[in-house]
Design a protein around this motif. Structure first.
Motif, PDB file in Angstrom:
ATOM      1  N   GLN A 144      42.793  91.676  55.097  1.00 41.02           N
ATOM      2  CA  GLN A 144      44.143  92.232  55.183  1.00 41.02           C
ATOM      3  C   GLN A 144      44.597  92.767  53.825  1.00 41.02           C
ATOM      4  O   GLN A 144      45.694  92.486  53.338  1.00 41.02           O
ATOM      5  CB  GLN A 144      45.134  91.203  55.724  1.00 41.02           C
ATOM      6  CG  GLN A 144      45.092  91.036  57.231  1.00 41.02           C
ATOM      7  CD  GLN A 144      45.424  92.329  57.977  1.00 41.02           C
ATOM      8  OE1 GLN A 144      46.569  92.790  57.933  1.00 41.02           O
ATOM      9  NE2 GLN A 144      44.449  92.924  58.648  1.00 41.02           N
ATOM     10  N   GLN A 145      43.692  93.549  53.243  1.00 38.76           N
ATOM     11  CA  GLN A 145      43.958  94.203  51.963  1.00 38.76           C
ATOM     12  C   GLN A 145      43.648  95.688  52.075  1.00 38.76           C
ATOM     13  O   GLN A 145      42.785  96.101  52.842  1.00 38.76           O
ATOM     14  CB  GLN A 145      43.104  93.596  50.849  1.00 38.76           C
ATOM     15  CG  GLN A 145      43.440  92.151  50.506  1.00 38.76           C
ATOM     16  CD  GLN A 145      42.529  91.612  49.418  1.00 38.76           C
ATOM     17  OE1 GLN A 145      41.366  91.987  49.326  1.00 38.76           O
ATOM     18  NE2 GLN A 145      43.049  90.737  48.592  1.00 38.76           N
ATOM     19  N   ARG A 172      42.484  96.662  44.856  1.00 38.01           N
ATOM     20  CA  ARG A 172      42.866  96.120  46.155  1.00 38.01           C
ATOM     21  C   ARG A 172      44.303  95.619  46.083  1.00 38.01           C
ATOM     22  O   ARG A 172      44.735  95.099  45.055  1.00 38.01           O
ATOM     23  CB  ARG A 172      41.978  94.938  46.553  1.00 38.01           C
ATOM     24  CG  ARG A 172      40.562  95.315  47.000  1.00 38.01           C
ATOM     25  CD  ARG A 172      39.709  94.086  47.224  1.00 38.01           C
ATOM     26  NE  ARG A 172      38.453  94.418  47.880  1.00 38.01           N
ATOM     27  CZ  ARG A 172      38.192  94.255  49.160  1.00 38.01           C
ATOM     28  NH1 ARG A 172      39.124  93.718  49.946  1.00 38.01           N
ATOM     29  NH2 ARG A 172      37.029  94.593  49.673  1.00 38.01           N
ATOM     30  N   VAL A 173      45.007  95.765  47.194  1.00 40.76           N
ATOM     31  CA  VAL A 173      46.366  95.244  47.258  1.00 40.76           C
ATOM     32  C   VAL A 173      46.596  94.690  48.658  1.00 40.76           C
ATOM     33  O   VAL A 173      46.155  95.274  49.654  1.00 40.76           O
ATOM     34  CB  VAL A 173      47.402  96.330  46.910  1.00 40.76           C
ATOM     35  CG1 VAL A 173      47.333  97.490  47.904  1.00 40.76           C
ATOM     36  CG2 VAL A 173      48.814  95.759  46.866  1.00 40.76           C
ATOM     37  N   ALA A 174      47.246  93.553  48.741  1.00 45.88           N
ATOM     38  CA  ALA A 174      47.515  92.922  50.030  1.00 45.88           C
ATOM     39  C   ALA A 174      48.565  93.715  50.801  1.00 45.88           C
ATOM     40  O   ALA A 174      49.488  94.298  50.214  1.00 45.88           O
ATOM     41  CB  ALA A 174      47.983  91.488  49.822  1.00 45.88           C
ATOM     42  N   GLY A 186      51.143  98.645  49.942  1.00 43.20           N
ATOM     43  CA  GLY A 186      51.247  97.514  50.857  1.00 43.20           C
ATOM     44  C   GLY A 186      52.515  97.549  51.681  1.00 43.20           C
ATOM     45  O   GLY A 186      52.531  97.135  52.852  1.00 43.20           O
TER      46      GLY A 186
END
Length: 401
Positions: free
Chosen positions: A57-58, A76-78, A85
């Motif tokens: 879920q990123q 990467r970012v949640a 995001g």
């Protein structure tokens, strides 16, 4: 701007991102070309695509123009965090006329000096695939036309992103399964072996597997199993379960003990997965078989002097179901010269329009104490002739007459 000129400009923009020539590009080149065109059409300084890693879920930086360092750094970012995001979580366009450090979590955006941002979700149907965003080094208020054009690009990029993700998953899953399913069955004294595997899903991969190995004691290990689901996730779990069972087989005296340890492992490390397995051990003199089933269909046993039948093997709960310390049972089967044991996964006998007993009766009626390859061919061309709704694995072992 006169209406005619404005309409012509809109048409030019539309054609720029729906050009049929784009369809001939591979996915990576297509994403790069779309970003080049959107930078030109919207007159922006940066453009980036972040694709969704569903398992984590990123959002993962996949392609960028003006923000290439973001991709090289593997940013990467949640979902729900930072600008991209937030777009992913809301699943609607987000416009920022004046970007502050509090609005973003990617330090590259701050270092680049981005002043304004526009982001839209990339959707395929109702599924989120990723986020497309553009930015400017000078303050700017993005208008409704800018949003509509970026959404059009996001539609094109979303379809390409889904193709890319599916292709990567399929390639990885096939590599995993090819490394785990025996490319060639071993030659084992006293028995002949044959096997088949047919995927029941478009991905060409699943969680069904079989294995054959000789233990230091001279016993022969025969395994067949089924991890629920399809694709890379199931193949990865299958690989872990297969490797663990091989390890437990080396330290356990019987199949029930090995499956008991495997059950604890699945409970702890593979929580949520439903796995069935049948583990059989054929004695060094090949005259008897010890069998234990963890939720797996009973094998078919055919003697030379009588009809085939489902082996008298109790079926214990599947792996990962119930209590970790659930006791497991083993059964002893006689294996006279010429006899054949057929192991299979439920995809061979289950059909949506009939009870499983019907498929089992058909299977038992086909099995004979015959050449292992012949039996596999007969079973797969008769019982398995219909397109399977699930993966099918079959493993036949015949004792030399």
């Amino acid at each position: 701007m006169p209406r005619r000129i404005k309409d012509d400009e809109r048409l030019r923009r539309f054609e720029a991102v729906t050009d049929a020539a784009l369809s001939r590009l591979d996915v990576s080149d297509l994403l790069d070309e779309l970003l080049d065109r959107v930078r030109d059409l919207l007159d922006v300084d940066t453009a980036a695509i972040l694709l969704l890693d569903e398992h984590a879920q990123q959002l993962v930086a996949t392609a960028a123009k003006g923000l290439e360092d973001e991709v090289r750094a593997g940013f990467r970012v949640a979902v729900g965090t930072g600008f991209a995001g937030r777009v992913a979580a809301l699943r609607r366009p987000v416009r920022l006329a004046d970007v502050t450090p509090a609005d973003v979590v990617n330090p590259i955006l701050v270092q680049k000096g981005i002043r304004s941002l526009l982001g839209v979700p990339m959707m395929v149907g109702t599924d989120l695939v990723g986020v497309l965003h553009v930015g400017t080094l000078n303050p700017r208020r993005f208008g409704a036309d800018d949003v509509r054009l970026l959404e059009l690009v996001a539609d094109r990029a979303g379809a390409a992103g889904r193709i890319r993700a599916d292709k990567l998953d399929q390639t990885a899953a096939l590599a995993v399964q090819r490394s785990l399913l025996p490319a060639r069955l071993p030659e084992v004294p006293g028995v002949e072996l044959a096997a088949r595997y047919v995927p029941g899903h478009a991905s060409g991969i699943g969680g069904d597997w079989y294995d054959v190995f000789t233990l230091p004691s001279g016993w022969l290990g025969i395994v067949i199993g089924d991890v629920s689901g399809h694709g890379l996730a199931s193949a990865v779990v299958m690989g872990r379960v297969r490797s663990a069972l091989r390890a437990y087989a080396l330290i356990c005296d019987g199949p029930a003990e090995a499956l008991a340890l495997l059950n604890r492992k699945v409970h702890h490390f593979e929580a949520g997965s439903l796995t069935t397995a049948l583990y059989a051990m054929i004695s060094p003199d090949r005259d008897r078989i010890l069998v234990s089933s963890a939720g797996h269909p009973r094998p078919v046993l055919a003697h030379p002097d009588g009809p085939a039948r489902l082996a008298a093997v109790p079926v214990d709960p599947p792996l990962g179901i119930g209590r970790p310390a659930t006791p497991r049972r083993s059964s002893v089967l006689e294996f006279p010269p010429g006899a054949l044991l057929l192991c299979y996964t439920d995809g061979l006998v289950e059909r949506r329009d009939q009870v499983i007993d019907t498929g089992l009766r058909r299977l038992v009626g086909l099995v004979r104490a015959d050449n292992a390859e012949t039996v596999c061919t007969t079973v797969m061309t008769t019982v398995g002739a219909e397109p399977p709704g699930d993966d099918v694995a079959v493993l036949a072992v015949r004792r030399h007459a």
